[in-house]
Scaffold this active site. Sequence first.
Site, PDB file in Angstrom:
ATOM      1  N   SER A   8      34.145  70.971 -61.989  1.00 17.31           N
ATOM      2  CA  SER A   8      34.369  70.743 -62.890  1.00 17.31           C
ATOM      3  C   SER A   8      34.457  71.485 -64.252  1.00 17.31           C
ATOM      4  CB  SER A   8      33.458  69.761 -63.029  1.00 17.31           C
ATOM      5  OG  SER A   8      32.920  70.038 -64.369  1.00 17.31           O
ATOM      6  N   HIS A  32      38.314  68.572 -62.248  1.00 18.31           N
ATOM      7  CA  HIS A  32      38.169  67.728 -62.669  1.00 18.31           C
ATOM      8  C   HIS A  32      37.648  68.059 -64.262  1.00 18.31           C
ATOM      9  CE1 HIS A  32      34.690  64.291 -61.783  1.00 18.31           C
ATOM     10  NE2 HIS A  32      34.319  65.160 -62.748  1.00 18.31           N
ATOM     11  N   ASP A  34      35.959  66.544 -67.919  1.00 15.79           N
ATOM     12  CA  ASP A  34      34.530  65.303 -67.615  1.00 15.79           C
ATOM     13  C   ASP A  34      34.603  65.207 -69.053  1.00 15.79           C
ATOM     14  OD1 ASP A  34      32.694  65.004 -65.145  1.00 15.79           O
ATOM     15  OD2 ASP A  34      33.075  66.797 -65.757  1.00 15.79           O
ATOM     16  N   MET A  36      32.762  62.826 -72.381  1.00 19.36           N
ATOM     17  CA  MET A  36      32.147  61.689 -72.348  1.00 19.36           C
ATOM     18  C   MET A  36      31.848  61.611 -74.480  1.00 19.36           C
ATOM     19  SD  MET A  36      29.561  64.338 -70.341  1.00 19.36           S
ATOM     20  CE  MET A  36      29.481  65.098 -68.971  1.00 19.36           C
ATOM     21  N   HIS A  65      37.478  62.241 -65.879  1.00 19.25           N
ATOM     22  CA  HIS A  65      36.481  61.777 -65.082  1.00 19.25           C
ATOM     23  C   HIS A  65      35.870  60.814 -66.827  1.00 19.25           C
ATOM     24  CE1 HIS A  65      31.925  61.249 -63.965  1.00 19.25           C
ATOM     25  NE2 HIS A  65      32.210  60.192 -64.306  1.00 19.25           N
ATOM     26  N   MET A  67      33.909  59.089 -68.937  1.00 16.63           N
ATOM     27  CA  MET A  67      32.214  58.387 -69.395  1.00 16.63           C
ATOM     28  C   MET A  67      31.855  58.117 -70.552  1.00 16.63           C
ATOM     29  SD  MET A  67      30.649  61.118 -67.236  1.00 16.63           S
ATOM     30  CE  MET A  67      31.959  62.457 -67.268  1.00 16.63           C
ATOM     31  N   MET A 136      27.790  59.337 -58.309  1.00 14.55           N
ATOM     32  CA  MET A 136      27.056  60.172 -59.033  1.00 14.55           C
ATOM     33  C   MET A 136      26.150  60.607 -58.597  1.00 14.55           C
ATOM     34  SD  MET A 136      29.142  60.595 -61.692  1.00 14.55           S
ATOM     35  CE  MET A 136      27.764  61.888 -62.345  1.00 14.55           C
ATOM     36  N   GLY A 141      26.629  62.652 -67.863  1.00 10.44           N
ATOM     37  CA  GLY A 141      26.304  63.301 -69.407  1.00 10.44           C
ATOM     38  C   GLY A 141      25.547  64.832 -69.216  1.00 10.44           C
ATOM     39  N   GLY A 144      24.889  70.749 -64.160  1.00  7.61           N
ATOM     40  CA  GLY A 144      23.762  71.816 -63.957  1.00  7.61           C
ATOM     41  C   GLY A 144      22.275  70.900 -63.791  1.00  7.61           C
ATOM     42  N   ASP A 174      29.753  63.642 -57.067  1.00  8.06           N
ATOM     43  CA  ASP A 174      29.665  64.842 -58.306  1.00  8.06           C
ATOM     44  C   ASP A 174      28.101  64.751 -58.938  1.00  8.06           C
ATOM     45  OD1 ASP A 174      30.425  65.901 -61.028  1.00  8.06           O
ATOM     46  OD2 ASP A 174      31.211  63.875 -61.789  1.00  8.06           O
ATOM     47  N   GLY A 176      25.881  68.218 -59.114  1.00 10.04           N
ATOM     48  CA  GLY A 176      24.608  69.209 -58.437  1.00 10.04           C
ATOM     49  C   GLY A 176      25.262  69.563 -57.130  1.00 10.04           C
ATOM     50  N   GLY A 196      30.914  72.067 -60.628  1.00  8.58           N
ATOM     51  CA  GLY A 196      30.876  72.752 -61.675  1.00  8.58           C
ATOM     52  C   GLY A 196      29.810  73.559 -62.203  1.00  8.58           C
TER      53      GLY A 196
HETATM   54  C1  DX5 Z   1      28.067  65.237 -65.038  1.00  8.45           C
HETATM   55  C2  DX5 Z   1      29.629  65.283 -64.731  1.00  8.45           C
HETATM   56  C3  DX5 Z   1      30.175  66.250 -63.739  1.00  8.45           C
HETATM   57  C4  DX5 Z   1      29.526  67.314 -63.984  1.00  8.45           C
HETATM   58  C5  DX5 Z   1      29.087  68.513 -62.975  1.00  8.45           C
HETATM   59  O1  DX5 Z   1      28.116  64.134 -65.473  1.00  8.45           O
HETATM   60  O2  DX5 Z   1      30.156  64.217 -64.533  1.00  8.45           O
HETATM   61  O3  DX5 Z   1      31.324  66.293 -63.192  1.00  8.45           O
HETATM   62  O4  DX5 Z   1      29.334  68.210 -64.724  1.00  8.45           O
HETATM   63  O5  DX5 Z   1      28.541  69.459 -62.617  1.00  8.45           O
HETATM   64  P1  DX5 Z   1      27.519  70.024 -61.506  1.00  8.45           P
HETATM   65  O6  DX5 Z   1      28.080  70.197 -60.597  1.00  8.45           O
HETATM   66  O7  DX5 Z   1      27.223  71.781 -62.299  1.00  8.45           O
HETATM   67  O8  DX5 Z   1      26.346  69.146 -61.120  1.00  8.45           O
HETATM   68 ZN    ZN Z   2      32.485  64.090 -63.505  1.00  6.25          ZN
END
Ligand code: DX5
Ligand code: ZN
Length: 215
Positions: A8, A32, A34, A36, A65, A67, A136, A141, A144, A174, A176, A196
Site C-alpha cells: 500500500s 495498491h 488508497d 480517501m 481502492h 474509499m 477490510m 481510513g 498502521g 487489506d 493490519g 502498508g
Molecule cells: C486502510 C487502507 C489500507 C492500509 C493498509 O484504509 O485501505 O490499504 O493503508 O495499511 P496497513 O497494512 O498499514 O494496515
Molecule cells: Zn486499501
Amino acid sequence: MSILVAPSMLSADFGNLDKDIDIVNNCGDIFHLDIMDGVFVPNISYGTPVIKAITRRAKRPVEAHLMIVEPQKFFKDYQSYGVGSISVHYETCLHLNRTVQQIRELGMKAGVAINPGTSVYLLEDIILEADYVLLMSVNPGFGGQRYIPESTEKIARLKKFIQQRNPKCFIEVDGGVNLQNAKEIKDAGADILVAGNAVFGSSNPSMAIQELREI
Ligand code: DX5
Ligand code: ZN
C-alpha cells in the site's frame, strides 16, 4: 499458487516516492493505491498528481481502492492514467451492479470492498460479476492499524461462498497484515495480501515483501 503481495503506497515515503515505487517494481506484485475523500472515511489521502506519478513509473499492475463517495466519477480518468483494477466499497454504491459493469466496460478489473461490519453474504449476487473481493480487516481510513482477529474466520466464510458462487473471484485482504498473521490469512483463503506498514515501516521493505510472499 503463491500469494500475491500488494504494497500500500499510503505508507510510502512521499518525499522520496520514486525509491519506494522502484521497490515495488523490483519485488512487489501489485501497487495498491488508497484513495480517501474525508467523507466516506475520516481521512484524506492523495489524488491525481500522486496517482499519475505512480502509474508513470510503475512496471507492475496498479489497483485503486476507492474509499470515496460517488467513485464512478473517476473511473475514466484512472483508466487513462493506467490503473488496471478498481475496487469500490459496497457501502458507497447504491447501484453496485451498474458500477461494477462500468469498471469492466472500461477494460479494468472490478473489485468490491467490504468494511469489517459488512456481511460477506450481502455479496451473494454481485460476486457473480466481481473479479475480486477486497475484505477490510481494519476499519478503513488509516494505515498502521491493528488487524481485527475475527477477520480470519470471515475470510474462510467468504472463501467457501466464493467457491460455490464464482471460484474465479480473488480474495484480497487489506488492513493490519504483517508477518505474524499472514499465514493464517493465507490459510483462510486469501489470494492477495495488502501491506502498508509491514512493508514500508520495515528496515528492509524488499525483504518484507519477499517474506510475506513466502509465508
Ligand atoms: C486502510 C487502507 C489500507 C492500509 C493498509 O484504509 O485501505 O490499504 O493503508 O495499511 P496497513 O497494512 O498499514 O494496515
Ligand atoms: Zn486499501
